[in-house]
Design a protein around this motif. Structure first.
Motif, PDB file in Angstrom:
ATOM      1  N   LEU A 140     -76.067  49.628 -82.586  1.00 37.56           N
ATOM      2  CA  LEU A 140     -75.009  49.532 -81.583  1.00 37.56           C
ATOM      3  C   LEU A 140     -73.971  48.459 -81.916  1.00 37.56           C
ATOM      4  N   PRO A 141     -74.337  47.365 -82.619  1.00 38.82           N
ATOM      5  CA  PRO A 141     -73.282  46.408 -82.981  1.00 38.82           C
ATOM      6  C   PRO A 141     -72.145  47.060 -83.770  1.00 38.82           C
ATOM      7  N   TRP A 142     -72.468  48.002 -84.648  1.00 44.56           N
ATOM      8  CA  TRP A 142     -71.410  48.693 -85.397  1.00 44.56           C
ATOM      9  C   TRP A 142     -70.535  49.501 -84.444  1.00 44.56           C
ATOM     10  N   VAL A 143     -71.153  50.172 -83.490  1.00 45.72           N
ATOM     11  CA  VAL A 143     -70.401  51.007 -82.551  1.00 45.72           C
ATOM     12  C   VAL A 143     -69.460  50.159 -81.715  1.00 45.72           C
ATOM     13  N   VAL A 144     -69.937  49.041 -81.209  1.00 44.46           N
ATOM     14  CA  VAL A 144     -69.091  48.168 -80.389  1.00 44.46           C
ATOM     15  C   VAL A 144     -67.928  47.626 -81.208  1.00 44.46           C
ATOM     16  N   ARG A 145     -68.211  47.223 -82.432  1.00 44.51           N
ATOM     17  CA  ARG A 145     -67.163  46.667 -83.287  1.00 44.51           C
ATOM     18  C   ARG A 145     -66.077  47.693 -83.584  1.00 44.51           C
ATOM     19  N   HIS A 146     -66.452  48.972 -83.641  1.00 43.07           N
ATOM     20  CA  HIS A 146     -65.500  50.026 -83.987  1.00 43.07           C
ATOM     21  C   HIS A 146     -65.109  50.849 -82.768  1.00 43.07           C
ATOM     22  N   SER A 147     -65.058  50.213 -81.636  1.00 42.25           N
ATOM     23  CA  SER A 147     -64.598  50.848 -80.401  1.00 42.25           C
ATOM     24  C   SER A 147     -63.667  49.896 -79.674  1.00 42.25           C
ATOM     25  N   ILE A 148     -62.742  50.460 -78.918  1.00 43.17           N
ATOM     26  CA  ILE A 148     -61.922  49.634 -78.033  1.00 43.17           C
ATOM     27  C   ILE A 148     -62.715  49.327 -76.771  1.00 43.17           C
ATOM     28  N   GLY A 149     -63.517  50.267 -76.359  1.00 42.41           N
ATOM     29  CA  GLY A 149     -64.389  50.097 -75.207  1.00 42.41           C
ATOM     30  C   GLY A 149     -65.494  51.136 -75.296  1.00 42.41           C
ATOM     31  N   THR A 150     -66.559  50.930 -74.535  1.00 45.43           N
ATOM     32  CA  THR A 150     -67.671  51.873 -74.550  1.00 45.43           C
ATOM     33  C   THR A 150     -67.997  52.328 -73.130  1.00 45.43           C
ATOM     34  N   VAL A 151     -68.555  53.526 -73.045  1.00 46.35           N
ATOM     35  CA  VAL A 151     -68.994  54.109 -71.784  1.00 46.35           C
ATOM     36  C   VAL A 151     -70.484  54.373 -71.889  1.00 46.35           C
ATOM     37  N   THR A 152     -71.226  54.038 -70.867  1.00 45.53           N
ATOM     38  CA  THR A 152     -72.654  54.318 -70.812  1.00 45.53           C
ATOM     39  C   THR A 152     -72.973  54.911 -69.449  1.00 45.53           C
ATOM     40  N   HIS A 153     -74.144  55.521 -69.344  1.00 41.29           N
ATOM     41  CA  HIS A 153     -74.500  56.202 -68.103  1.00 41.29           C
ATOM     42  C   HIS A 153     -75.427  55.379 -67.207  1.00 41.29           C
ATOM     43  N   SER A 154     -75.757  54.167 -67.608  1.00 37.15           N
ATOM     44  CA  SER A 154     -76.765  53.427 -66.851  1.00 37.15           C
ATOM     45  C   SER A 154     -76.506  51.931 -66.904  1.00 37.15           C
ATOM     46  N   ARG A 155     -77.120  51.219 -65.966  1.00 34.28           N
ATOM     47  CA  ARG A 155     -77.054  49.762 -66.000  1.00 34.28           C
ATOM     48  C   ARG A 155     -77.796  49.231 -67.227  1.00 34.28           C
ATOM     49  N   THR A 156     -78.855  49.937 -67.639  1.00 31.52           N
ATOM     50  CA  THR A 156     -79.568  49.559 -68.858  1.00 31.52           C
ATOM     51  C   THR A 156     -78.617  49.549 -70.043  1.00 31.52           C
ATOM     52  N   GLY A 157     -77.814  50.606 -70.162  1.00 30.45           N
ATOM     53  CA  GLY A 157     -76.844  50.669 -71.243  1.00 30.45           C
ATOM     54  C   GLY A 157     -75.804  49.583 -71.148  1.00 30.45           C
ATOM     55  N   ARG A 158     -75.342  49.301 -69.930  1.00 31.45           N
ATOM     56  CA  ARG A 158     -74.336  48.253 -69.762  1.00 31.45           C
ATOM     57  C   ARG A 158     -74.867  46.903 -70.222  1.00 31.45           C
ATOM     58  N   LEU A 159     -76.104  46.583 -69.902  1.00 33.52           N
ATOM     59  CA  LEU A 159     -76.680  45.305 -70.304  1.00 33.52           C
ATOM     60  C   LEU A 159     -76.742  45.196 -71.829  1.00 33.52           C
ATOM     61  N   ARG A 160     -77.156  46.284 -72.486  1.00 29.82           N
ATOM     62  CA  ARG A 160     -77.281  46.227 -73.943  1.00 29.82           C
ATOM     63  C   ARG A 160     -75.918  46.131 -74.623  1.00 29.82           C
ATOM     64  N   LEU A 161     -74.963  46.889 -74.151  1.00 27.03           N
ATOM     65  CA  LEU A 161     -73.647  46.905 -74.796  1.00 27.03           C
ATOM     66  C   LEU A 161     -72.841  45.652 -74.487  1.00 27.03           C
ATOM     67  N   THR A 162     -72.963  45.133 -73.266  1.00 26.11           N
ATOM     68  CA  THR A 162     -72.216  43.936 -72.888  1.00 26.11           C
ATOM     69  C   THR A 162     -72.657  42.726 -73.697  1.00 26.11           C
TER      70      THR A 162
END
Length: 624
Positions: free
Chosen positions: A155-177
């Motif tokens: 996921l670090p690669w995905v975040v670095r190569h995105s302007i922003g990310t969308v997730t479907h859960s609070r679990t996802g938000r915690l990991r991506l944030t």
């Protein structure tokens, strides 16, 4: 008024991929708001959609025409998404992360898989020296454990190569944030598909119609498992429970709808072993219309996961909207469901006995099933309505890909940043410089080890430090051969304004910065225009984090001078001293802030625009 152009990268029907159906559901709303151009893999079947569609080769042919378009990526952990990774690297956009571990996807994307140099470089880019050590250990014959696929998500690669990310859960938000460089993260509920609509509203009547449509005439309680048959869905436990239920004299039948994956889990062998052939129906892959009919026809929807990597089940969300009574594992995104919507099995009871007694309870108590059905349908109407979720998604796209320009004047030239893999080269350069210069004072390392300083080439950089090594690193490692001004602490605090700079780097002792906080911040305010970046690297010889300011205190203090913190780090580090990088009893903190006001921040995250090299442009007339 010219409509905004958006390139949408996603698998689409008839491809057998749940994300294909997810994206298809959004197309009408997206088409109403933007000029949508769907980009599919060269080998994908032609989708039956009323939107312009290009293969990846065609997209490359018209590459220049898409320079001003927004880009959307629907990213999942399977081969159907490999084709979009080069586009993400070249043109970051808003990425919907459907699976919170993408290790398998990146394995497939590399020519030599985990055996090649590219895999080692990717592990270093995402996880630093520890990632390289894991690869070395793997290549010594120890192989990869299941934890590689669940914990090393890429996921670090995905975040670095995105302007922003969308997730479907609070679990996802915690990991991506939690991942630098801390891009915007949005939580978007997984909506139900419009094809579920005919079965919503009258649970009893919908069940009768669906069973008639599918030819289900048995009076047994119908248990449904839907989706690809993988080991993590724990159908082995469901079969053990079904066998126990049948032995107890209860009448129940299991229907499995989805493609088998015998190389991962041999479902047929377990059915034969437990003598359940007459009590289990295998439907394989079915058309999407029949999939919704099976959801409507079932009495109990089983959707277990263990282990889980934080994924959200589209089948479960459709089932909730229809009003299915569901049995899930109390883990990850599934744990976020209200307790009165799904019956949950705790992780420590994810065994045959734990599944059995819960299935028996639901089979024996029709009133309990109806309780979950009513609450599920209410949640579907309240949270998962497609029109409502699509409206939220369009707003996220507008905010991220087409932000309103900041109303306050300021610097907005895009600035590129180094990929994390460059850190090894910079460490070698830093060690060589330290050897030649032999600094008497310690120099902070976090700002360059974490690549917080953007590349040179646009604007001006002011470096304020008690050591000349910081300016040399900025010049030789980050390309600031022009536009760099090195200032002593005395000159900066004396009020000699000099030229205004778009980026300021302060490499200081923590005690000096905090002891003269107002003076330092007033100097930064005088030198930096609206929208400029301030990078503050603080170091201390004290073996305690207490020697450094807490983020909340810094936020309040910097806000008084018009700065908004976008990133804060505080951890034990190394100090370059006496000509070498050596471990030291020291703590470092780094702060990245943006100079502006409330009006300036209303237009979006300026820091993100700097770091990903993105500047909002008007939509172009795309060549069709």
């Amino acid at each position: 008024m010219t409509r905004k152009a958006v390139a949408l990268f996603s698998p689409l029907p008839p491809l057998r991929n749940g994300i294909a159906g997810y994206t298809e559901a959004f197309l009408p709303a997206l088409g109403d708001a933007f000029d949508i151009y769907a980009v599919i893999d060269d080998s994908a079947p032609v989708p039956a959609i009323a939107r312009p569609t290009l293969t990846m080769t065609e997209y490359r042919h018209y590459d220049a025409s898409f320079a001003g378009a927004g880009h959307l990526y629907q990213l999942g952990n399977n081969p159907d998404h490999v084709y979009m990774l080069p586009a993400m690297a070249a043109r970051p956009g808003l990425t919907t992360v459907h699976d919170l571990s993408l290790h398998h996807l990146f394995d497939l994307s590399l020519r030599r898989g985990a055996d090649g140099r590219s895999y080692r470089d990717l592990m270093f880019e995402c996880y630093g020296a520890k990632g390289e050590a894991l690869v070395d250990d793997q290549r010594r014959g120890n192989g990869r454990s299941a934890a590689h696929y669940t914990e090393l998500s890429f996921l670090p690669w995905v975040v670095r190569h995105s302007i922003g990310t969308v997730t479907h859960s609070r679990t996802g938000r915690l990991r991506l944030t939690a991942l630098p460089p801390h891009k915007p993260v949005f939580v978007l509920p997984h909506p139900y598909h419009e094809r579920a609509s005919p079965y919503i509203g009258d649970r009893y009547g919908a069940r009768l119609r669906a069973r008639a449509q599918l030819g289900l005439v048995s009076e047994d309680v119908q248990i449904l498992a839907l989706g690809f048959v993988t080991r993590s869905k724990r159908l082995d436990l469901v079969l053990e429970a079904l066998a126990a239920v049948r032995r107890s004299g209860r009448r129940a039948h299991l229907i499995v709808v989805g493609e088998l994956r015998p190389e991962e889990y041999d479902l047929v062998a377990d059915i034969e072993r437990l003598d359940l052939a007459s009590h289990v129906t295998l439907r394989g892959y079915v058309h999407s219309d029949d999939m919704f009919a099976y959801l409507a026809a079932c009495d109990i929807l089983v959707n277990l996961r263990y282990p889980s990597v934080g994924e959200t089940s589209g089948a479960l969300c459709n089932g909730i909207a229809i009003g299915c009574c569901s049995l899930v594992t109390d883990i990850g995104a599934f744990a976020e469901l209200p307790d009165d919507v799904s019956l949950k099995i705790p992780i420590d009871e994810m065994n045959a006995e734990g599944v059995t007694w819960r299935l028996q309870s639901l089979i024996d108590k029709p009133d309990l099933r109806r309780f979950y059905e009513r609450n599920a349908a209410a949640m579907g109407e309240r949270v998962l309505d497609l029109d409502r979720v699509a409206e939220q998604y369009v707003a996220m796209i507008e905010k991220t890909l087409f932000p309103v320009a900041a109303s306050a004047p300021g610097w907005s030239a895009p600035v590129a940043s180094l990929p994390k893999i460059a850190r090894r080269r910079i460490e070698d350069q830093a060690a060589a410089l330290a050897q030649r210069m032999a600094p008497e004072r310690a120099v902070g390392t976090m700002w360059w080890r974490e690549l917080y300083l953007p590349l040179g080439g646009a604007g001006r950089l002011a470096v304020i430090s008690d050591n000349a090594l910081a300016a040399r690193l900025a010049r030789e490692s980050f390309g600031w051969t022009e536009g760099l001004e090195a200032l002593s602490i005395e000159a900066f605090l004396a009020g000699d304004d000099g030229e205004r700079a778009e980026i300021a780097l302060l490499d200081l002792e923590a005690s000096d910065f905090m002891g003269r906080f107002d003076a330092w911040m007033d100097g930064c305010r005088r030198r930096l225009p609206m929208g400029a970046l301030l990078i503050v690297n603080l170091r201390s010889d004290e073996m305690a984090e207490a020697a450094h300011p807490e983020r909340l205190a810094l936020e309040a203090g910097m806000a008084r001078f018009g700065f908004q913190i976008r990133h804060y780090s505080n951890h034990f580090s190394e100090i370059v001293t006496a000509g070498a990088a050596v471990p030291a009893a020291a703590v470092e903190s780094s702060v990245i802030a943006v100079r502006g006001s409330d009006a300036c921040f209303a237009g979006g995250n300026l820091l993100d625009q700097h770091f990903v090299g993105f500047a909002p442009l008007p939509a172009l007339d795309i060549a069709r």
